[in-house]
Design an enzyme around this catalytic site. Structure first.
Site, PDB file in Angstrom:
ATOM      1  N   GLU A 159      -4.153   7.857   7.537  1.00 45.74           N
ATOM      2  CA  GLU A 159      -5.042   6.889   6.876  1.00 45.74           C
ATOM      3  C   GLU A 159      -5.270   5.692   7.809  1.00 45.74           C
ATOM      4  O   GLU A 159      -6.383   5.175   7.931  1.00 45.74           O
ATOM      5  CB  GLU A 159      -4.435   6.422   5.542  1.00 45.74           C
ATOM      6  CG  GLU A 159      -5.408   5.604   4.712  1.00 45.74           C
ATOM      7  CD  GLU A 159      -4.849   5.193   3.352  1.00 45.74           C
ATOM      8  OE1 GLU A 159      -3.700   5.554   3.042  1.00 45.74           O
ATOM      9  OE2 GLU A 159      -5.570   4.497   2.615  1.00 45.74           O
TER      10      GLU A 159
ATOM     11  N   HIS B 261       0.828  -1.200   0.000  1.00 45.41           N
ATOM     12  CA  HIS B 261       0.000   0.000   0.000  1.00 45.41           C
ATOM     13  C   HIS B 261       0.870   1.261   0.000  1.00 45.41           C
ATOM     14  O   HIS B 261       0.581   2.238  -0.697  1.00 45.41           O
ATOM     15  CB  HIS B 261      -0.928  -0.040   1.222  1.00 45.41           C
ATOM     16  CG  HIS B 261      -1.657   1.237   1.474  1.00 45.41           C
ATOM     17  ND1 HIS B 261      -1.286   2.127   2.449  1.00 45.41           N
ATOM     18  CD2 HIS B 261      -2.736   1.781   0.852  1.00 45.41           C
ATOM     19  CE1 HIS B 261      -2.105   3.160   2.430  1.00 45.41           C
ATOM     20  NE2 HIS B 261      -2.991   2.979   1.479  1.00 45.41           N
TER      21      HIS B 261
ATOM     22  N   GLU C 246       2.160   1.841  -3.373  1.00 41.14           N
ATOM     23  CA  GLU C 246       1.119   2.405  -4.250  1.00 41.14           C
ATOM     24  C   GLU C 246       1.093   3.934  -4.115  1.00 41.14           C
ATOM     25  O   GLU C 246       1.072   4.660  -5.116  1.00 41.14           O
ATOM     26  CB  GLU C 246      -0.238   1.792  -3.871  1.00 41.14           C
ATOM     27  CG  GLU C 246      -1.454   2.432  -4.525  1.00 41.14           C
ATOM     28  CD  GLU C 246      -2.518   2.796  -3.511  1.00 41.14           C
ATOM     29  OE1 GLU C 246      -2.829   4.000  -3.399  1.00 41.14           O
ATOM     30  OE2 GLU C 246      -3.045   1.891  -2.814  1.00 41.14           O
ATOM     31  N   HIS C 247       1.125   4.424  -2.871  1.00 41.02           N
ATOM     32  CA  HIS C 247       1.144   5.885  -2.670  1.00 41.02           C
ATOM     33  C   HIS C 247       2.356   6.510  -3.374  1.00 41.02           C
ATOM     34  O   HIS C 247       2.255   7.553  -4.000  1.00 41.02           O
ATOM     35  CB  HIS C 247       1.229   6.205  -1.166  1.00 41.02           C
ATOM     36  CG  HIS C 247      -0.095   6.282  -0.492  1.00 41.02           C
ATOM     37  ND1 HIS C 247      -0.509   7.393   0.198  1.00 41.02           N
ATOM     38  CD2 HIS C 247      -1.112   5.389  -0.391  1.00 41.02           C
ATOM     39  CE1 HIS C 247      -1.721   7.184   0.696  1.00 41.02           C
ATOM     40  NE2 HIS C 247      -2.095   5.973   0.365  1.00 41.02           N
TER      41      HIS C 247
END
Lengths: 430, 425
Positions: free
Chosen positions: A145, A69, A72-73
């Site tokens: 997040e 994840h 991905e950012h």
């Protein structure tokens, strides 16, 4: 002109054009005569793939939770300093990305300059640029997040279920990681993961737009270079058949208890289409027992025992389970009723219910075909070996006996776990 | 292309023929003046009826029929458009060519719709008591469960505080107390009054015979003694801000939820020519695919995961929301206000405006690729004194200038600051 296959589905006026680009990338196109176009470019790499090696390597590499994840950012950073979103914004294009337990996906929907947008998509995903500064910068954003997720009772409940069902299966890893685990992420680790999982042979490009396959492959020619295929080996794990924990609970700020019951399916088939068919059998089985026309859902609703009742199936290449969920002052009572229902499943499931629920399931897939969002559905199934419209035939081939057989395999208390999020101090809000 | 036909006093049929889709959609909207005392009973009408009709006496019977009709759906929603309450019955079903056998899905669906509209299950002259009590209990549970979604709860609380003297500020489904007080008679009377007095707009998108639907609805509604309500004017939008309200609420959250409510002094009361420059500005500020809030508060300062702006056009409210750590509260608030000041001062790059225009145009174009949003577009059009066609709308977007945007944003004023924070604050 490249070689490609056209899969035709005349009964629903659809087709899928399949090609393998010379770079090694599998490409799918679902033509749609609409103003919008959608492209999804992604990899079979998600939150659960934290321990791996390439064929030929001796040792497995273990990564901190949340690395897929995080990566991905960081794909949105570019060496030229221009933010990826800004590149898309020029065409008014909505672009985004997400990471699940199984996949990481980058996608856009545009209404103009489709090929230019596709160029941007392929370009930024195939050019990683990680520096100490830009990796550190993300700690604060992803930290928030993670905290946002911590305040979400539904998400907490989902991970409680995974922990209850599985002792070792890495699917239980929180996709976003923890504040502590992401603190260990460095540019070197990100490059290691990128070079392993963003090999084009591990990726798919799925497009739905008013465009030709030659045009799509033309953009691939411009951006993607030929890559030698790699073979990724994920660290094998042992998992017992019975659930890890029968019951778990946690207190959070909710108005009344919410619960989720999971049934673990231990038969994970290696062939994509067979696995998809099993998941369709499971869909029909749960619809008959818990769907809107079932006695179970009508009784728990009418008696007020369960509010916001839902059910579903969740499966991929290494795990599979069914679930029911809802909100209830007495989750244990709802659970007892559920156990009673599955104990008598064989007598509850009638051939006419099977026929009706099967036809309705087929129709639900046809209803979902409208719009370019179908590219996303195609990606999610194609990455595991099934073309999305082939699901229709898989459902059509499900028999009554398949459903009965699955119910006999699944419905055993040792595969079942109840999980509850309760209001703090047991106080329901009035 | 929309064909509009008046089928009775206060009842219009709007047909948008579109053969690109596999699904036909029918949306029946009942419009009445918003009355807070009636929110609960109105929001219960269709959920109660969909529990049972004369020909399908239980919810199970209705569900079985919908499954037999190849996954057709009949569901309802209760919403508001400014100070108008809107009860909607939404229906969708597969087009004939995609049904694999000779089942007459369309007739089956229309029969069910007729039942839901005019043949609900009754006892002793009202709705069946048991069905009303079941739906009351579920609606009250849903109202209580609002707190489970912290971000949405925080927005609702902020808006309620901003609109405390307007029916719009009252909970759409009423409070738990309101719901508990509702009787089957209240719901039934409200249902009858809806059929008699509501303005009714029926939208159909897909591939159907319009005549058949016109006759179908005419038959249903001409049997009712109608006295259509004419008074559907939205209440005036507030024209000034008093003292800024600061609200802190405690909950067991690990991340603070910040919601900042502004008055935009621009709303659906104005003409679209006035609204469009504000919307393009909003896109630059906090709602676009790239925007000042995202670029600065998130990307440059790493203060949050989300920070964005939305607009409640009916009431001219601009809402900024963000999830931030408590220790960064002040810093985040200042950063948001700083970006707003840039909007007011015209500190906006040409590129930002061009991006916002492309984004806004793309949004308009994409509407016409989905039957649901085509219906929504045509419905919302009814509320403007001078509605625009998509091409005209896009043309207006293209003409927006930086000066227009900063003029619009100069009027924006802070009204309410809301922060939902952890227990030990």
């Amino acid at each position: 002109m490249s070689d490609y296959r056209v899969l035709k589905y005349p009964s629903i006026d659809e087709q899928i054009i399949c090609a393998k680009h010379k770079s090694g990338l599998q490409v799918r196109l679902i033509p749609k005569k609409l103003s919008s176009g959608c492209a999804v470019f992604g990899t079979r790499y998600g939150g659960k793939d934290n321990c791996f090696k390439l064929s030929g390597e001796k040792e497995f590499t273990e990564m901190p939770a949340g690395v897929a994840h995080y990566l991905e950012h960081k794909m949105f950073e570019n060496e030229d300093g221009e933010d990826t979103f800004a590149k898309f914004a020029k065409y008014g294009t909505y672009a985004n990305a997400y990471t699940s337990s199984n996949v990481t996906c980058y996608h856009f929907t545009s209404t103009t300059h489709f090929l230019d947008n596709l160029r941007i998509l392929l370009d930024f995903v195939s050019h990683p640029y990680y520096t100490k500064e830009n990796v550190e910068k993300e700690q604060g954003i992803i930290g928030q997040e993670i905290r946002m997720g911590d305040d979400n009772p539904g998400r907490a409940l989902y991970y409680m279920l995974l922990n209850s069902l599985y002792e070792n299966n890495p699917v239980k890893t929180n996709v976003v990681g923890t504040v502590e685990s992401i603190a260990r992420i460095t540019p070197e680790l990100l490059y290691k993961c990128y070079n392993t999982f963003y090999n084009l042979s591990n990726m798919r490009l799925c497009v739905s737009a008013d465009i030709t396959m030659d045009e799509v492959l033309g953009v691939c020619d411009e951006i993607l270079s030929v890559q030698p295929e790699n073979e990724i080996i994920r660290k094998p794990f042992e998992e017992k058949d019975e659930v890890n924990v029968k019951y778990s609970e946690k207190e959070m700020s909710v108005s009344k208890p919410i619960f989720i019951v999971g049934i673990k399916d231990n038969k994970i088939l290696s062939d994509g289409n067979e696995r998809m068919k099993r998941s369709m059998v499971s869909d029909i089985l749960t619809t008959i027992l818990f769907g809107p026309s079932s006695d179970f859902s009508n009784e728990v609703y009418e008696s007020g025992l369960v509010n916001d009742f839902g059910y579903g199936n969740n499966s991929a290449d290494t795990y599979s389970f069914c679930e029911i969920n809802g909100e209830s002052d007495e989750p244990e009572k709802a659970y007892e009723k559920f156990l009673n229902c599955i104990k008598n499943a064989k007598s509850i499931i009638k051939p006419e219910d099977f026929k009706r629920c099967k036809n309705s399931t087929i129709a639900s897939y046809i209803k979902a075909c409208d719009g370019v969002g179908i590219a996303q559905a195609e990606f999610n199934t194609a990455i595991f070996g099934t073309e999305v419209f082939d699901i229709l035939d898989l459902v059509k081939n499900v028999t009554f006996d398949d459903v009965i057989e699955l119910s006999e395999e699944l419905f055993d208390e040792k595969f079942i776990s109840l999980n509850v999020v309760k209001p703090i101090n047991g106080e329901n809000k009035k | 292309m929309l064909i509009k036909r008046k089928i009775a006093e206060g009842i219009n049929l709007n047909y948008i023929e579109d053969k690109r889709f596999k699904v036909n959609r029918v949306s029946i909207k009942f419009l009445l003046p918003l009355q807070t005392s009636k929110n609960s009973s109105r929001s219960l009408i269709f959920p109660v009826i969909i529990r049972g009709t004369e020909n399908y006496p239980t919810e199970k019977d209705i569900s079985i029929e919908l499954e037999n009709l190849y996954c057709s759906s009949v569901n309802s929603s209760y919403s508001r458009q400014g100070n108008i309450s809107v009860q909607t019955l939404n229906v969708s079903f597969l087009r004939k060519k995609y049904i694999q056998d000779d089942t007459d899905v369309e007739s089956g669906v229309l029969k069910l719709v007729e039942d839901v509209l005019v043949h609900p299950l009754t006892e002793n002259g009202t709705f069946k008591c048991k069905n009303v009590e079941i739906e009351k209990s579920h609606l009250a549970d849903s109202v209580r469960a609002e707190i489970n979604n912290k971000g949405k709860y925080a927005i609702n609380q902020c808006v309620r505080n901003m609109m405390s003297d307007d029916p719009f500020g009252y909970p759409i489904n009423g409070t738990v107390d309101d719901i508990e007080k509702v009787t089957p008679k209240d719901v039934y009377e409200e249902y009858q009054s809806m059929l008699r007095t509501a303005k009714i707009e029926i939208f159909i998108s897909g591939d159907v015979e319009m005549e058949k639907y016109a006759d179908f609805f005419k038959n249903i509604f001409t049997a009712i003694d109608r006295n259509c309500c004419q008074d559907l004017e939205p209440l005036p939008v507030k024209t000034h801000v008093g003292e800024v309200k600061r609200i802190r609420e405690k909950d067991n959250v690990v991340q603070g939820k910040m919601v900042i409510g502004f008055r935009a002094f621009c709303s659906n009361e104005d003409s679209l020519d006035d609204i469009i420059p504000f919307l393009v500005g909003l896109n630059v500020f906090g709602s676009g695919s790239t925007n000042k809030l995202f670029d600065n508060v998130r990307e440059k300062m790493s203060l949050c995961y989300y920070c964005s702006a939305l607009f409640i056009a009916d009431k001219g409210l601009m809402i900024v929301q963000s999830g931030v750590a408590k220790e960064n509260e002040e810093k985040a608030f200042k950063a948001i206000i700083e970006q707003l000041e840039k909007m007011k001062n015209g500190d906006i790059e040409e590129k930002e405006i061009e991006n916002a225009k492309s984004d806004s145009i793309s949004e308009i174009v994409a509407i016409f690729d989905y039957s649901k949003s085509i219906i929504a577009w045509n419905y919302e059009k009814m509320f403007y004194s001078k509605p625009l066609d998509p091409d005209e709308y896009i043309d207006r977007i293209k003409k927006v200038t930086k000066e227009q945007i900063s003029d619009k944003f100069k009027k924006v004023e802070l009204d309410t600051y809301y922060f939902l924070c952890g227990g030990d604050d």
